[in-house]
Motif scaffolding. Structure first.
Motif, PDB file in Angstrom:
ATOM      1  N   LYS A   1     105.112 -12.978 -12.262  1.00  0.00           N
ATOM      2  CA  LYS A   1     104.440 -13.508 -13.634  1.00  0.00           C
ATOM      3  C   LYS A   1     103.088 -13.588 -13.481  1.00  0.00           C
ATOM      4  N   GLY A   2     102.456 -13.292 -12.246  1.00  0.00           N
ATOM      5  CA  GLY A   2     101.028 -13.428 -11.992  1.00  0.00           C
ATOM      6  C   GLY A   2     100.612 -15.075 -11.974  1.00  0.00           C
ATOM      7  N   VAL A   3     101.358 -15.841 -11.678  1.00  0.00           N
ATOM      8  CA  VAL A   3     100.914 -17.146 -11.647  1.00  0.00           C
ATOM      9  C   VAL A   3     100.048 -17.358 -10.548  1.00  0.00           C
ATOM     10  N   THR A   4      99.932 -16.886  -9.748  1.00  0.00           N
ATOM     11  CA  THR A   4      99.282 -17.154  -8.323  1.00  0.00           C
ATOM     12  C   THR A   4      97.726 -16.639  -8.821  1.00  0.00           C
ATOM     13  N   GLY A   5      97.597 -15.846  -9.592  1.00  0.00           N
ATOM     14  CA  GLY A   5      96.145 -15.489 -10.143  1.00  0.00           C
ATOM     15  C   GLY A   5      95.677 -14.275  -9.355  1.00  0.00           C
ATOM     16  N   VAL A   6      96.536 -13.769  -8.415  1.00  0.00           N
ATOM     17  CA  VAL A   6      96.318 -12.484  -7.674  1.00  0.00           C
ATOM     18  C   VAL A   6      96.442 -11.387  -8.323  1.00  0.00           C
ATOM     19  N   LYS A   7      97.608 -11.394  -9.089  1.00  0.00           N
ATOM     20  CA  LYS A   7      97.893 -10.268 -10.064  1.00  0.00           C
ATOM     21  C   LYS A   7      98.030 -10.672 -11.521  1.00  0.00           C
ATOM     22  N   GLN A   8      97.876  -9.838 -12.528  1.00  0.00           N
ATOM     23  CA  GLN A   8      97.959 -10.244 -13.830  1.00  0.00           C
ATOM     24  C   GLN A   8      99.366 -10.629 -14.385  1.00  0.00           C
ATOM     25  N   GLY A   9     100.481 -10.059 -13.789  1.00  0.00           N
ATOM     26  CA  GLY A   9     101.600 -10.153 -14.128  1.00  0.00           C
ATOM     27  C   GLY A   9     102.159  -8.875 -14.447  1.00  0.00           C
ATOM     28  N   VAL A  10     103.720  -8.511 -14.351  1.00  0.00           N
ATOM     29  CA  VAL A  10     104.288  -7.316 -14.451  1.00  0.00           C
ATOM     30  C   VAL A  10     104.468  -6.799 -16.142  1.00  0.00           C
ATOM     31  N   HIS A  11     104.402  -7.583 -16.912  1.00  0.00           N
ATOM     32  CA  HIS A  11     104.602  -7.571 -18.134  1.00  0.00           C
ATOM     33  C   HIS A  11     105.708  -6.247 -18.532  1.00  0.00           C
ATOM     34  N   ASN A  12     106.963  -6.569 -18.041  1.00  0.00           N
ATOM     35  CA  ASN A  12     108.081  -5.754 -17.987  1.00  0.00           C
ATOM     36  C   ASN A  12     109.147  -6.553 -17.519  1.00  0.00           C
ATOM     37  N   THR A  13     109.984  -6.753 -18.636  1.00  0.00           N
ATOM     38  CA  THR A  13     111.321  -7.698 -18.259  1.00  0.00           C
ATOM     39  C   THR A  13     112.119  -7.230 -17.449  1.00  0.00           C
ATOM     40  N   TYR A  14     112.305  -6.015 -17.383  1.00  0.00           N
ATOM     41  CA  TYR A  14     113.238  -5.249 -16.350  1.00  0.00           C
ATOM     42  C   TYR A  14     112.817  -5.346 -15.084  1.00  0.00           C
ATOM     43  N   LEU A  15     111.500  -4.902 -14.707  1.00  0.00           N
ATOM     44  CA  LEU A  15     110.996  -5.131 -13.432  1.00  0.00           C
ATOM     45  C   LEU A  15     110.776  -6.798 -13.055  1.00  0.00           C
ATOM     46  N   MET A  16     110.573  -7.494 -13.770  1.00  0.00           N
ATOM     47  CA  MET A  16     110.447  -8.832 -13.582  1.00  0.00           C
ATOM     48  C   MET A  16     111.831  -9.375 -13.105  1.00  0.00           C
ATOM     49  N   VAL A  17     113.032  -8.836 -13.725  1.00  0.00           N
ATOM     50  CA  VAL A  17     114.143  -9.421 -13.325  1.00  0.00           C
ATOM     51  C   VAL A  17     114.750  -9.001 -11.955  1.00  0.00           C
ATOM     52  N   ILE A  18     114.488  -7.565 -11.714  1.00  0.00           N
ATOM     53  CA  ILE A  18     114.773  -7.056 -10.510  1.00  0.00           C
ATOM     54  C   ILE A  18     113.902  -7.506  -9.249  1.00  0.00           C
ATOM     55  N   GLY A  19     112.428  -7.820  -9.807  1.00  0.00           N
ATOM     56  CA  GLY A  19     111.484  -8.077  -8.566  1.00  0.00           C
ATOM     57  C   GLY A  19     111.898  -9.566  -8.461  1.00  0.00           C
ATOM     58  N   GLU A  20     112.269 -10.291  -9.211  1.00  0.00           N
ATOM     59  CA  GLU A  20     112.329 -11.655  -8.936  1.00  0.00           C
ATOM     60  C   GLU A  20     113.879 -12.235  -8.502  1.00  0.00           C
ATOM     61  N   SER A  21     114.920 -11.376  -8.902  1.00  0.00           N
ATOM     62  CA  SER A  21     116.268 -12.009  -8.726  1.00  0.00           C
ATOM     63  C   SER A  21     117.105 -10.742  -8.105  1.00  0.00           C
ATOM     64  N   GLY A  22     116.633  -9.521  -8.128  1.00  0.00           N
ATOM     65  CA  GLY A  22     117.102  -8.358  -7.453  1.00  0.00           C
ATOM     66  C   GLY A  22     118.113  -7.417  -8.311  1.00  0.00           C
ATOM     67  N   ILE A  23     118.875  -6.708  -8.043  1.00  0.00           N
ATOM     68  CA  ILE A  23     119.626  -5.671  -8.652  1.00  0.00           C
ATOM     69  C   ILE A  23     120.715  -6.096  -9.516  1.00  0.00           C
ATOM     70  N   ILE A  24     121.415  -7.212  -9.061  1.00  0.00           N
ATOM     71  CA  ILE A  24     122.766  -7.626  -9.817  1.00  0.00           C
ATOM     72  C   ILE A  24     122.069  -8.109 -11.279  1.00  0.00           C
ATOM     73  N   PRO A  25     121.100  -8.889 -11.410  1.00  0.00           N
ATOM     74  CA  PRO A  25     120.860  -9.460 -12.750  1.00  0.00           C
ATOM     75  C   PRO A  25     120.001  -8.303 -13.867  1.00  0.00           C
ATOM     76  N   PHE A  26     119.324  -7.345 -12.903  1.00  0.00           N
ATOM     77  CA  PHE A  26     118.848  -6.299 -13.286  1.00  0.00           C
ATOM     78  C   PHE A  26     119.819  -5.314 -14.114  1.00  0.00           C
ATOM     79  N   LEU A  27     120.735  -4.983 -13.555  1.00  0.00           N
ATOM     80  CA  LEU A  27     121.820  -4.161 -13.946  1.00  0.00           C
ATOM     81  C   LEU A  27     122.491  -4.716 -15.123  1.00  0.00           C
ATOM     82  N   LEU A  28     122.613  -5.955 -15.209  1.00  0.00           N
ATOM     83  CA  LEU A  28     123.243  -6.969 -16.194  1.00  0.00           C
ATOM     84  C   LEU A  28     122.750  -6.892 -17.364  1.00  0.00           C
ATOM     85  N   ILE A  29     121.150  -6.968 -17.465  1.00  0.00           N
ATOM     86  CA  ILE A  29     120.405  -7.152 -18.503  1.00  0.00           C
ATOM     87  C   ILE A  29     120.316  -5.546 -19.249  1.00  0.00           C
ATOM     88  N   ILE A  30     120.124  -4.830 -18.448  1.00  0.00           N
ATOM     89  CA  ILE A  30     120.144  -3.532 -18.819  1.00  0.00           C
ATOM     90  C   ILE A  30     121.314  -3.051 -19.562  1.00  0.00           C
TER      91      ILE A  30
END
Length: 374
Positions: free
Chosen positions: A270-299
């Motif tokens: 989510k870019g909370v550290t200020g280093v990056k702006q944030g991914v601005h993509n829920t699918y990438l956010m889900v897999i990036g923060e919690s991995g493949i299983i929640p990613f497949l579920l939300i899709i």
């Protein structure tokens, strides 16, 4: 109960907690957020209980447990987000189940009107307007959902008026997502019924009005030039591609490939550290923060809604229009688990699709019984 439901809808559809936070400060904003949660719990306790929305419950549990097990930068915020998500999914489902299409479109209309009021009475140098919603992309989403629902109205005069209002309110957000999805959903409506081509005419009319009031209202110069060039038969791609979301997505791909199974932890995308702006993509956010299983579920959840809505393409075209809007809108935001309007529209549509499925099953059973009897 009806009054209570309408109050809850006002909090959700108009995004009042966030708006009040900005307008009147942190104390009022936090209080309104707590009130909305209390009202949801009260409504759930007093209402007739339907089935739990298990897909969204499982999604939330998996996302929060896995991302929380990897890393939690703020434990208090993490716990609050998880509790509020569960309350909303469980209790908000009853509100969604009892909310008709006309109820929802009425509240969305007020939200769209707030965007118009922002442009007329509170013009600013930014030149993109959002009303209650603070963010132009969120305001564009509201206008788009209202636009899709308006096609289902039987009163043709009212339908045309609402199509214009939702189109114009979305246009003055100058959201690239709104313009693209407005065109796609309009074409879908035409494929469903050629008489829906009036939506395209309404859209062209709203653009003419937009240009005619440009000297009165202050619009974003770069985004407004897209509209002007359309009437001069020029296609300007710079405003559409400048600061593209794909640049933000690509910045996080390395982190995804490093930890694809369990992700990198809560809020890491989510870019909370200020280093990056944030991914601005829920699918990438889900897999990036919690991995493949929640990613497949939300899709799976949103593809299911798209697939299920095809069965009513001719009779209830708004369902496929909204399903595609939800599926694509997740590609431009990364605050999914506390975006209560988005969650509410998702639950509302899933409930409507399941109601049709239950009715179809009941009809099939009746047909079998009738056949055996005869």
């Amino acid at each position: 109960m009806k009054v209570l439901r309408f109050v809850i809808l006002a909090f959700i559809v108009w995004g009042l907690p966030s708006f009040l936070l900005v307008a009147f400060g942190e104390t009022v904003g936090a209080l309104s957020s707590h009130i909305s949660n209390v009202l949801l719990l009260l409504y759930y306790l007093l209402s007739k209980k339907g089935k739990l929305i298990f897909p969204f419950i499982f999604l939330g549990i998996l996302y929060f447990l896995i991302s929380g097990a990897i890393d939690v930068p703020d434990s208090k915020s993490f716990i609050n987000d998880f509790i509020k998500y569960v309350i909303f999914i469980v209790c908000g489902a009853e509100v969604a189940r009892n909310t008709s299409l006309k109820d929802l479109i009425a509240f969305l209309l007020v939200g769209a009107t707030s965007i118009l009021a922002h442009a007329i009475f509170f013009t600013d140098n930014y030149g993109r307007y959002s009303g209650f919603y603070l963010d132009p992309n969120a305001a564009g989403f509201v206008s788009l959902i209202g636009y899709c629902l308006a096609y289902q109205l039987s009163n043709n005069s009212l339908k045309l008026i609402l199509l214009f209002i939702f189109t114009f309110s979305g246009a003055i957000t100058f959201s690239r997502y709104f313009f693209i999805m407005w065109l796609i959903t309009s074409l879908i409506a035409i494929f469903s019924n050629v008489r829906n081509s009036q939506g395209i005419l309404i859209g062209l009319g709203s653009l003419v009005v937009l240009i005619s009031v440009a000297s009165i209202l202050q619009f974003n110069t770069a985004r407004f030039s897209i509209v002007e060039n359309l009437f001069e038969r020029k296609i300007q791609t710079t405003a559409f591609t400048e600061h593209s979301r794909t640049e933000q997505w690509s910045a996080y791909l390395g982190d995804i490939f490093d930890n694809p199974i369990f992700g990198n932890g809560h809020q890491s995308f989510k870019g909370v550290t200020g280093v990056k702006q944030g991914v601005h993509n829920t699918y990438l956010m889900v897999i990036g923060e919690s991995g493949i299983i929640p990613f497949l579920l939300i899709i799976g959840i949103y593809i299911y809604m798209v697939k299920r809505s095809f069965s009513s393409f001719k009779t209830n075209v708004y369902k496929i229009m909204i399903a595609l809007t939800l599926l694509t809108f997740l590609m431009v935001i990364h605050n999914y688990f506390n975006n209560y309007l988005l969650l509410f529209i998702s639950i509302w549509l899933l409930v409507k699709l399941n109601e049709v499925s239950i009715a179809e099953n009941q009809n099939e059973i009746k047909e079998v019984i009738t056949w055996k009897t005869t």
